[in-house]
Design an enzyme around this catalytic site. Sequence first.
Site, PDB file in Angstrom:
ATOM      1  N   ARG A 117       6.808  12.410  -5.972  1.00 22.73           N
ATOM      2  CA  ARG A 117       7.743  11.229  -6.151  1.00 22.73           C
ATOM      3  C   ARG A 117       8.030  10.764  -7.270  1.00 22.73           C
ATOM      4  NH1 ARG A 117       6.540   4.742  -5.887  1.00 22.73           N
ATOM      5  NH2 ARG A 117       8.774   3.899  -5.934  1.00 22.73           N
ATOM      6  N   HIS A 162      12.056   2.455 -12.390  1.00 26.82           N
ATOM      7  CA  HIS A 162      11.133   1.953 -11.942  1.00 26.82           C
ATOM      8  C   HIS A 162      10.356   0.961 -12.665  1.00 26.82           C
ATOM      9  CE1 HIS A 162       7.061   3.266  -9.755  1.00 26.82           C
ATOM     10  NE2 HIS A 162       6.486   2.000 -10.873  1.00 26.82           N
ATOM     11  N   GLU A 207       9.593  -1.681  -6.012  1.00 25.88           N
ATOM     12  CA  GLU A 207       8.762  -3.156  -6.074  1.00 25.88           C
ATOM     13  C   GLU A 207       9.234  -4.100  -7.140  1.00 25.88           C
ATOM     14  OE1 GLU A 207       4.797  -3.116  -6.838  1.00 25.88           O
ATOM     15  OE2 GLU A 207       4.542  -1.358  -5.930  1.00 25.88           O
ATOM     16  N   ASN A 347       4.728   1.050   0.040  1.00 22.61           N
ATOM     17  CA  ASN A 347       4.160   0.403  -1.429  1.00 22.61           C
ATOM     18  C   ASN A 347       2.877  -0.513  -0.747  1.00 22.61           C
ATOM     19  OD1 ASN A 347       5.375   1.906  -2.316  1.00 22.61           O
ATOM     20  ND2 ASN A 347       5.391   1.002  -4.359  1.00 22.61           N
ATOM     21  N   TYR A 349      -1.464  -2.171  -1.494  1.00 18.52           N
ATOM     22  CA  TYR A 349      -2.379  -1.004  -1.499  1.00 18.52           C
ATOM     23  C   TYR A 349      -3.831  -2.129  -0.979  1.00 18.52           C
ATOM     24  CZ  TYR A 349      -0.744   1.052  -5.774  1.00 18.52           C
ATOM     25  OH  TYR A 349       0.661   2.019  -5.805  1.00 18.52           O
ATOM     26  N   GLU A 416       3.360   4.426  -1.470  1.00 20.61           N
ATOM     27  CA  GLU A 416       2.184   4.765  -2.705  1.00 20.61           C
ATOM     28  C   GLU A 416       1.563   3.625  -2.164  1.00 20.61           C
ATOM     29  OE1 GLU A 416       3.121   1.941  -6.202  1.00 20.61           O
ATOM     30  OE2 GLU A 416       5.022   3.303  -7.322  1.00 20.61           O
TER      31      GLU A 416
END
Length: 513
Positions: A117, A162, A207, A347, A349, A416
């Site tokens: 990606r 991005h 995002e 994504n 985290y 992600e």
Amino acid sequence: MSLGYQSPRRRRAGDMTWGIIASMLFASFGFGGTFSYERSEKLCFPDDFIFGVATAAYQIEGAWNTSGKGESIWDRYTHERPDRIFDHHNGDVAADSYHLFRQDVRMLEYLGVQHYRFSISWPRTLPSGLSNEINEDGIRYYMELLDELNSHGISPIVTMYHWDLPQALQDLGGWTNPIIAEYFVDYARVLFDHFGDKVNVWLTFNEPLSFCHDGYGGLDAPGAHSSGFEDYLCAHNVLRAHGMVYRLYMDQYKDKIKSVGITLDFSWLEPATTSDADQKAAETARQFYFGWFAHPIFSKTGDYPPIMRERVDTISKRQHFTRSRLPSFTPEEVEMIRGSSDFLGLNHYTTYLIAKNKGKISLTPSFEADMGGIVSQKKEWPKSNSTWLKVVPWGFRKSLNWVRLAYDNPTVFITENGMSLERGLKDSRRINYLDGYLKALLTAMTKDNCRVVGYTYWSLMDNFEWTRGFSERFGLYEVDYDSPNKVRTARSSAEYFKQLAQTRCIPTWNYTV
Ligand SMILES: *[C@@H]1O[C@H](CO)[C@@H](O)[C@H](O)[C@H]1NC(C)=O
Ligand SMILES: *[C@@H]1O[C@H](CO)[C@@H](O)[C@H](O)[C@H]1NC(C)=O
């Protein structure tokens, strides 16, 4: 599978071989870690599940002013305000992937990943942001990268945006100006026309929460610092632009392109206590941080989450605004945006705690005041090299289940997940992070029935981490920024990920110091 491409099948006959390769690796490795593999079904992902790694143009490419590339908002911001960057660095050279992309592909080949990606730089392809002038060198660069990936059998998954907006468009207000949605459609058309034959899976945005909330609401580029106002305008136009590009693809590129989605970031938001007030505050926070973008696209009804509409409308009134700070979609826009994604790129985290904010609502607009929760993290949660990133694997499973219940179990692609550490090749803490998060993901899939089709680690290699500069390293490969040719070296986690990508089973990993 709706992602629309064939993934290589797992080699069934290879099960024995991995043990041999693993022992060879150990012998030549000498870092004091060992891997072994158990073909226990509960630790293996399905045959068609795909593994890959991610990067983004501004964070790795460098060559910021080479061969006709236009200036981006991050070029401008890091040059004008180095004080806003932790180590005062910028992405002028970064990992120099503009020149070293063939090395990057060799690393991907070594890892044995099924997909890569990466993102295309809008100002590298359209220097002023508009499609009247196409920078042929930008087209050539991405064409060569795609050909290189193709010749190694690695599927590209391409993000159109991005964070690196052409500065010329920011000069018109950037994402706060409604006209930008039309310009984004023009840009998408250029990408579909040039690369549509080579790229099956596209992501419109990465995002939007980060680049709207932190960029227009905070102090990331362009640094507008206008929370509760410009962040809402940004999000509104991003959602319109996303829907318009999805309709363009459905109307005109359906034969050429297999799927178009969007990547949203979702940190798990856990109530700080079991009180009703905190439970409610946490759910409201999920609607503000994630539902803001997900509800208009993935819910049955479309539009912003009702609780967000209600709170921002009410608070705007109390603050004496004549109209809500949260813009409204027309009924046609609600319909255009609803269902405008073939899958959800996620994504994830970390996790935060949310407590109800019992204080008075201030007269100064802010997203946080509208959301009405106080955000914190537990001190005991293991740290990374990023202040915001604590290691909380169970939050991953909860996020996936929340998505499943809220949006009728959509197809999810993990675009992600990863952990930052300081410099160093023996990154056992990164392997522990991966082990915990992958197990949480597998549990969500097998026990809870969440539909997840792929996993992407952030990042292939260390890169320019926005306002944190080069200080935070997320890479499976370490980049030596001081060396003239930005030497990349595999970390222990690269060996771990190689086994994961090639066996689709979570390696059993024993670390001995
Ligand atoms: C590009 O930027 C570098 C600094 O990163 C500067 O030294 C160089 O002169 C610039 N080149 C052009 C063509 O503007
Ligand atoms: C991350 O590492 C850098 C470089 O070693 C250090 O300066 C910084 O304080 C660290 N940040 C955190 C949050 O640990």
